[in-house]
Design a protein around this motif. Structure first.
Motif, mmCIF file in Angstrom:
data_model
loop_
_atom_site.group_PDB
_atom_site.id
_atom_site.type_symbol
_atom_site.label_atom_id
_atom_site.label_comp_id
_atom_site.label_asym_id
_atom_site.label_seq_id
_atom_site.Cartn_x
_atom_site.Cartn_y
_atom_site.Cartn_z
ATOM 1 N N SER A 94 -48.871 116.066 -30.930
ATOM 2 C CA SER A 94 -48.131 115.048 -30.173
ATOM 3 C C SER A 94 -47.072 115.639 -29.256
ATOM 4 C CB SER A 94 -47.456 114.071 -31.149
ATOM 5 O OG SER A 94 -46.477 114.740 -31.925
ATOM 6 N N GLU A 95 -46.860 116.956 -29.313
ATOM 7 C CA GLU A 95 -45.949 117.629 -28.397
ATOM 8 C C GLU A 95 -46.697 118.439 -27.351
ATOM 9 O OE1 GLU A 95 -42.041 118.245 -31.212
ATOM 10 O OE2 GLU A 95 -43.591 119.790 -31.277
ATOM 11 N N GLY A 96 -48.023 118.324 -27.350
ATOM 12 C CA GLY A 96 -48.836 119.000 -26.359
ATOM 13 C C GLY A 96 -49.201 120.429 -26.691
ATOM 14 N N TYR A 97 -48.825 120.905 -27.877
ATOM 15 C CA TYR A 97 -49.144 122.272 -28.255
ATOM 16 C C TYR A 97 -50.583 122.366 -28.773
ATOM 17 C CZ TYR A 97 -44.298 123.803 -27.844
ATOM 18 O OH TYR A 97 -43.053 124.126 -27.358
ATOM 19 N N THR A 98 -51.212 123.480 -28.468
ATOM 20 C CA THR A 98 -52.552 123.743 -28.989
ATOM 21 C C THR A 98 -52.472 123.969 -30.498
ATOM 22 O OG1 THR A 98 -53.147 124.806 -26.894
ATOM 23 C CG2 THR A 98 -54.578 125.224 -28.788
ATOM 24 N N ARG A 99 -53.318 123.242 -31.230
ATOM 25 C CA ARG A 99 -53.340 123.383 -32.680
ATOM 26 C C ARG A 99 -53.941 124.738 -33.052
ATOM 27 N NH1 ARG A 99 -52.712 119.480 -36.351
ATOM 28 N NH2 ARG A 99 -52.865 117.935 -34.694
ATOM 29 N N LYS A 100 -53.248 125.464 -33.922
ATOM 30 C CA LYS A 100 -53.692 126.795 -34.326
ATOM 31 C C LYS A 100 -54.254 126.769 -35.745
ATOM 32 C CE LYS A 100 -49.825 128.829 -31.737
ATOM 33 N NZ LYS A 100 -48.560 129.593 -31.876
ATOM 34 N N PRO A 101 -55.311 127.552 -36.012
ATOM 35 C CA PRO A 101 -55.723 127.735 -37.412
ATOM 36 C C PRO A 101 -54.611 128.439 -38.182
ATOM 37 C CG PRO A 101 -57.421 128.501 -35.892
ATOM 38 C CD PRO A 101 -56.186 128.267 -35.075
ATOM 39 N N VAL A 102 -54.310 127.927 -39.369
ATOM 40 C CA VAL A 102 -53.209 128.485 -40.166
ATOM 41 C C VAL A 102 -53.675 128.644 -41.612
ATOM 42 C CG1 VAL A 102 -50.850 128.148 -41.001
ATOM 43 C CG2 VAL A 102 -51.463 127.392 -38.693
ATOM 44 N N THR A 103 -53.469 129.823 -42.177
ATOM 45 C CA THR A 103 -53.689 130.014 -43.614
ATOM 46 C C THR A 103 -52.446 129.548 -44.345
ATOM 47 O OG1 THR A 103 -55.168 131.898 -43.270
ATOM 48 C CG2 THR A 103 -54.129 131.690 -45.433
ATOM 49 N N LEU A 104 -52.609 128.553 -45.191
ATOM 50 C CA LEU A 104 -51.477 127.978 -45.921
ATOM 51 C C LEU A 104 -51.242 128.704 -47.238
ATOM 52 C CD1 LEU A 104 -52.375 124.245 -45.234
ATOM 53 C CD2 LEU A 104 -50.607 125.597 -44.097
ATOM 54 N N VAL A 105 -52.304 128.860 -48.016
ATOM 55 C CA VAL A 105 -52.235 129.581 -49.286
ATOM 56 C C VAL A 105 -53.402 130.556 -49.317
ATOM 57 C CG1 VAL A 105 -52.320 129.406 -51.801
ATOM 58 C CG2 VAL A 105 -51.187 127.618 -50.467
ATOM 59 N N GLU A 106 -53.135 131.801 -49.659
ATOM 60 C CA GLU A 106 -54.186 132.813 -49.729
ATOM 61 C C GLU A 106 -54.094 133.544 -51.064
ATOM 62 O OE1 GLU A 106 -56.178 135.904 -46.666
ATOM 63 O OE2 GLU A 106 -54.012 136.152 -46.948
ATOM 64 N N ASN A 107 -55.162 133.409 -51.851
ATOM 65 C CA ASN A 107 -55.201 134.030 -53.188
ATOM 66 C C ASN A 107 -53.948 133.712 -53.992
ATOM 67 O OD1 ASN A 107 -56.652 136.675 -51.391
ATOM 68 N ND2 ASN A 107 -57.789 135.326 -52.745
ATOM 69 N N GLY A 108 -53.514 132.455 -53.895
ATOM 70 C CA GLY A 108 -52.365 131.985 -54.667
ATOM 71 C C GLY A 108 -51.020 132.208 -54.025
ATOM 72 N N VAL A 109 -50.976 132.960 -52.929
ATOM 73 C CA VAL A 109 -49.710 133.271 -52.254
ATOM 74 C C VAL A 109 -49.472 132.264 -51.134
ATOM 75 C CG1 VAL A 109 -48.423 134.987 -50.921
ATOM 76 C CG2 VAL A 109 -49.922 135.721 -52.786
ATOM 77 N N VAL A 110 -48.289 131.642 -51.121
ATOM 78 C CA VAL A 110 -47.942 130.702 -50.060
ATOM 79 C C VAL A 110 -47.631 131.499 -48.803
ATOM 80 C CG1 VAL A 110 -46.398 128.857 -49.333
ATOM 81 C CG2 VAL A 110 -47.043 129.060 -51.733
ATOM 82 N N LYS A 111 -48.462 131.330 -47.772
ATOM 83 C CA LYS A 111 -48.357 132.160 -46.575
ATOM 84 C C LYS A 111 -47.562 131.506 -45.449
ATOM 85 C CE LYS A 111 -50.846 135.878 -47.516
ATOM 86 N NZ LYS A 111 -50.344 137.248 -47.336
ATOM 87 N N ASN A 112 -47.770 130.206 -45.243
ATOM 88 C CA ASN A 112 -47.176 129.543 -44.083
ATOM 89 C C ASN A 112 -46.885 128.086 -44.394
ATOM 90 O OD1 ASN A 112 -47.474 131.579 -41.716
ATOM 91 N ND2 ASN A 112 -49.526 131.554 -42.635
ATOM 92 N N VAL A 113 -45.923 127.530 -43.636
ATOM 93 C CA VAL A 113 -45.737 126.094 -43.555
ATOM 94 C C VAL A 113 -46.002 125.689 -42.108
ATOM 95 C CG1 VAL A 113 -44.128 125.957 -45.474
ATOM 96 C CG2 VAL A 113 -43.252 126.336 -43.178
ATOM 97 N N LEU A 114 -46.161 124.397 -41.876
ATOM 98 C CA LEU A 114 -46.553 123.907 -40.553
ATOM 99 C C LEU A 114 -45.338 123.351 -39.811
ATOM 100 C CD1 LEU A 114 -49.892 122.189 -41.578
ATOM 101 C CD2 LEU A 114 -49.556 124.458 -40.582
ATOM 102 N N HIS A 115 -45.281 123.645 -38.510
ATOM 103 C CA HIS A 115 -44.070 123.360 -37.741
ATOM 104 C C HIS A 115 -44.349 122.551 -36.484
ATOM 105 C CE1 HIS A 115 -41.271 125.927 -39.952
ATOM 106 N NE2 HIS A 115 -42.210 126.855 -40.004
ATOM 107 N N CYS A 116 -43.398 121.664 -36.184
ATOM 108 C CA CYS A 116 -43.270 121.086 -34.847
ATOM 109 C C CYS A 116 -42.313 121.981 -34.069
ATOM 110 C CB CYS A 116 -42.755 119.653 -34.936
ATOM 111 S SG CYS A 116 -41.050 119.527 -35.549
#
Length: 446
Positions: A283-305
């Motif tokens: 909704s802000e015009g940014y291209t949506r990126k593939p994001v790894t959220l959890v990898e092998n039990g490790v929290v990798k990323n959160v999602l941002h505006c």
């Protein structure tokens, strides 16, 4: 459906009518809905709802207004009203940063959905399903063809447009003594719309759910079908929102990079996966990126505006719902293209490998007890069974679970190879079935 050309014209009216930085989102939701109960269609509804949201920015000030009239006078009035709001708005914490020019892929929907599931097509498939039921069973539910459009534009020159169709179907089949079974399908491609199979599943569940017994409370090995896994996963996904993370409201707050779950839990938000409902911009015009959220039990990323990304000192991930007026339209970001990695098992193999446990079709009425510990409670529904010596045996009455997902997702001992497309807050996610140890049931029907 508002055409690409008309959407651009509307946005041009806004950007040409004000000196302030202009952001425009136009969202259209069209629904062709057929509801049924007692194995009869009782309602057909067609809804077309188009909303334009105008947001103006001036330094640290911003103001937003919505409208649903698209003649030029109404659009100019919306600009005037929003400018008045902007003038009287207090300053926020952050200076607005305009969205740079983004390259966004074109989205091509499946036109076969509308042709196959018009009002007659929906009636035909339901008639065929109803004809398979014995006289002691009835079906209730809904089948909906949804037509969606989203256009984004701003005074920087960004313009993005998409429209596509989706289909959702769900049914509960009920025996006259109260036993129920559930089946559902959600898809954006005609080839994935096997409504007959979903209905057959609901019917079979209802037949095997008759004469349930009360099961003792306590900790069990559970085998969760994909729908039940998705019911739980939803609460973890909400916690990976940048705004909740920064406010300390998330289980992941200050724990990025830490192993919070079992090694076999990997979850991604992957807009490149064509099986999910692809939305290539936010909704802000940014291209949506593939994001790894959890990898092998490790929290990798959160999602941002853009706001939470600015606070974090990183680029937005393209997951904003700001300026859309939705229930989820707070700061941060939400995943729409969830893919949970599977394992090397199957539902049947998980059952065969269980000495004593419970098979769950899906959960409902789930709620967060404590977001910091990911403690969640909810009820089983429409097909819950005892597993004994590797076989599904007795149907059991519905039970309430109360469980920390930090524990549950650390106790996954098997995942299915096959991923099923399951609806998660209106967007399909690819989810495996799972076997979880030491899952706690705290009350149940008697």
């Amino acid at each position: 459906m508002l055409s690409k050309e008309k959407a651009r014209e509307v946005i041009d009216v806004f950007t040409g009518a004000t000196k302030h930085h202009t952001v425009v989102n136009i969202v259209e939701n069209g629904e062709r809905l057929t509801r049924f109960s007692n194995s009869e269609i009782h309602q057909n509804v067609e809804i077309d709802d188009t909303i334009v949201n105008l947001t103006l920015h001036n330094g640290k000030k911003s103001a937003s207004s919505q409208g649903n009239a698209f003649d030029k006078d109404s659009l100019l009035k919306l600009v005037h009203d929003t400018e008045e709001m902007l003038e009287n708005s207090p300053e926020g914490e952050q200076e607005f940063i305009p969205t740079p020019i983004q390259k966004v892929p074109e989205l091509t929907g499946d036109s076969g959905l509308e042709k196959k599931f018009d009002i007659k097509g929906r009636a035909d498939v339901l008639k065929r399903c109803f004809s398979t039921l014995d006289k002691d069973y009835t079906a209730a539910g809904a089948i909906s063809l949804d037509k969606k459009m989203h256009a984004y534009g701003d005074c920087m020159g960004n313009f993005h447009y998409m429209n596509y169709d989706t289909l959702s179907f769900s049914s509960v089949v009920t025996h006259k003594d109260g036993a129920t079974g559930y089946g559902a399908v959600t898809a954006n491609r005609l080839s994935a719309c096997d409504i007959d199979a979903a209905f057959k599943k609901a019917y079979e569940k209802a037949k095997t759910s008759r004469n349930p017994v009360f099961a003792d409370l306590g900790a069990y090995t559970v085998v969760l079908e994909s729908e039940a896994v998705a019911n739980l996963l939803l609460f973890m996904l909400f916690g990976l929102n940048g705004d909740r993370y920064q406010k300390g409201m998330s289980f992941a707050s200050d724990k990025l990079g830490q192993k919070l779950f079992g090694e076999n839990l990997t979850v991604r938000d992957d807009v490149t996966n064509e099986c999910t409902f692809q939305r290539f911009f936010d909704s802000e015009g940014y291209t949506r990126k593939p994001v790894t959220l959890v990898e092998n039990g490790v929290v990798k990323n959160v999602l941002h505006c853009s706001k939470t990304a600015q606070k974090a000192g990183i680029s937005p991930t393209g997951h904003s719902f700001n300026n859309l007026g939705f229930m989820m339209g707070s700061s941060g970001g939400y995943p729409l293209n969830v893919v949970m990695q599977g394992g090397d098992s199957s539902l049947d193999e998980m059952i065969k490998g269980t000495k004593k446990g419970i098979l769950v079709t899906h959960f409902h009425y789930c709620n967060t007890v404590n977001p910091r510990t990911l403690q969640v409670t909810g009820l089983t529904r429409d097909g819950t069974f005892m597993i004994e010596d590797g076989k599904v045996t007795t149907p059991i009455k519905n039970m309430r679970f109360t469980e920390s997902l930090l524990d549950a997702f650390s106790n996954i001992t098997a995942l299915s190879r096959d991923l099923n497309l399951v609806d998660v807050y209106g967007y399909p996610s690819l989810i495996p079935a799972a076997k979880i140890e030491n899952f706690h049931f705290t009350s149940g029907q008697k």
